[in-house]
Design a protein around this motif. Structure first.
Motif: not given
Length: 382
Positions: A257-268, A271-274
């Motif tokens: 589902e696209e919402v799952e992709v968006e959730r995973a992308t946000t999490a990545v 992590r990249m920023r931190s």
């Protein structure tokens, strides 16, 4: 029905050859072909299923004082449309009644097309309605034969006819979702179990052919008033609310589902920023292998994993096919119980064994269980 036969002729010629155009250009042709219902051309030899058919049971459940319905199909209820050459292939290779015969099918000819229109369950709502009056609310699954382009021999796709339901997915968009069309997509997970040629198509389903489609349990009795006239709407008893069947298919289990992709992308991204700066260990080994690293912002990003995709080409699979498609990769020595001596070439450059030990050490650092440094790093460390 299609309104412009000349346009459909032109589009069909392009749609029959998926690998002849760049992916984005082919998607545009395919979308125009489907959006104009060019697959519904019975006068041109296209044929459809006899009627809308279920792909699994519809089960009625009485719970907490009310009835609900759950659909358990592999796909949504479907009507498949077949190009003339696909029908001819079925007649020659899958005659009705030969399901138990040994499989000895000829390959489906290149250019053959199947379009599976999909609808909300259960089929009893519209089973007897003229097919050309039905709107494929749940989109369509498309198969186009192109055996020269991929090992499984098909171009796969999904299309949505509703406004805003479908958009090209090549090149990758910001949502980074799973592609709507392409070779070697997840459709093969199920279609690989077909009798042959990656398709479950059967003459019994097609209008004008003998036999009847497979039927499934349909407990739709609690929707008995859905054909009443007046103000009563679909699936609504007099004075009651509209009953909305729960709609879940096995196909949805393997789609993201696209919402799952968006959730995973946000999490990545979080992590990249931190992330912490590169460690000295990493920089030391990286410089050894490739020289001083550029700044992170100057390095081109790898494509999304979704689009880092190479399907098996036509012909028989061969050993090393992944390396052949990923590019020139040096053959690294096998790991041994005891570390071998590290030779240098005459120019003093590091050898493949050197690179292997350095890369392994880098991996150990990344996973937090460093064991020992290669001797050429130990000897030069201040």
């Amino acid at each position: 029905m299609p309104a412009d036969e000349a346009l459909c002729d032109q589009l069909e010629a392009a749609v029959r050859k998926p690998s002849a155009l760049p992916h984005d250009q082919y998607e545009a042709k395919l979308a125009a072909f489907l959006r104009n219902y060019c697959h519904r051309r019975e006068a041109s030899g296209w044929k459809s299923d006899k009627h809308m058919r279920d792909t699994g049971p519809f089960v009625g459940v009485f719970h907490n004082g009310k009835w609900t319905g759950a659909y358990h199909g592999t796909h949504a209820p479907a009507v498949v449309w077949y190009s003339p050459d696909m029908v001819a292939w079925l007649k020659a290779n899958r005659a009705e009644g030969d399901e138990r015969a040994p499989v000895s099918e000829a390959p489906v000819p290149d250019g053959a097309i199947m379009v599976k229109e999909m609808f909300p369950p259960p089929t009893s709502h519209c089973k007897d309605a003229p097919l050309i009056h039905l709107f494929p609310e749940n989109g369509g699954a498309i198969m186009v034969r192109d055996a020269k382009a991929s090992y499984d021999g098909w171009f796969w796709g999904w299309f949505g006819w509703g406004k805003g339901d479908w958009a090209p997915t090549w090149p990758a968009n910001s949502a980074n979702g799973y592609p709507n069309t392409g070779f070697g997509l997840y459709c093969t997970n199920c279609h690989a179990s077909a009798r042959g040629n990656q398709t479950f198509a059967s003459l019994r389903n097609i209008k004008g052919e003998p036999g009847e489609p497979i039927t499934f349990l349909s407990q739709d009795f609690f929707l008995e008033d859905h054909f009443k006239g007046g103000e009563t709407r679909l699936g609504q008893r007099k004075g009651g609310s509209v009953i909305q069947p729960e709609f879940h298919t096995h196909h949805e289990d393997v789609a993201t589902e696209e919402v799952e992709v968006e959730r995973a992308t946000t999490a990545v991204n979080r992590r990249m920023r931190s992330r912490k700066p590169y460690s000295n260990e990493f920089s030391e080994i990286f410089q050894l292998l490739a020289g001083a690293p550029s700044s992170e912002t100057a390095v081109a990003k790898l494509p999304s994993e979704t689009y880092d995709h190479v399907w098996f080409p036509a012909g028989k699979p061969t050993r090393g096919i992944a390396l052949r498609h990923l590019g020139s990769v040096p053959r690294l020595p096998q790991r041994r119980r005891h570390r071998p001596a590290i030779p240098h070439d005459r120019a003093g450059a590091r050898t493949e064994a050197d690179q292997y030990l350095a890369l392994r050490h880098l991996a150990e650092i990344a996973h937090g269980h460093e064991r020992s440094r290669p001797h050429f790093l130990r000897s030069t460390r201040k």
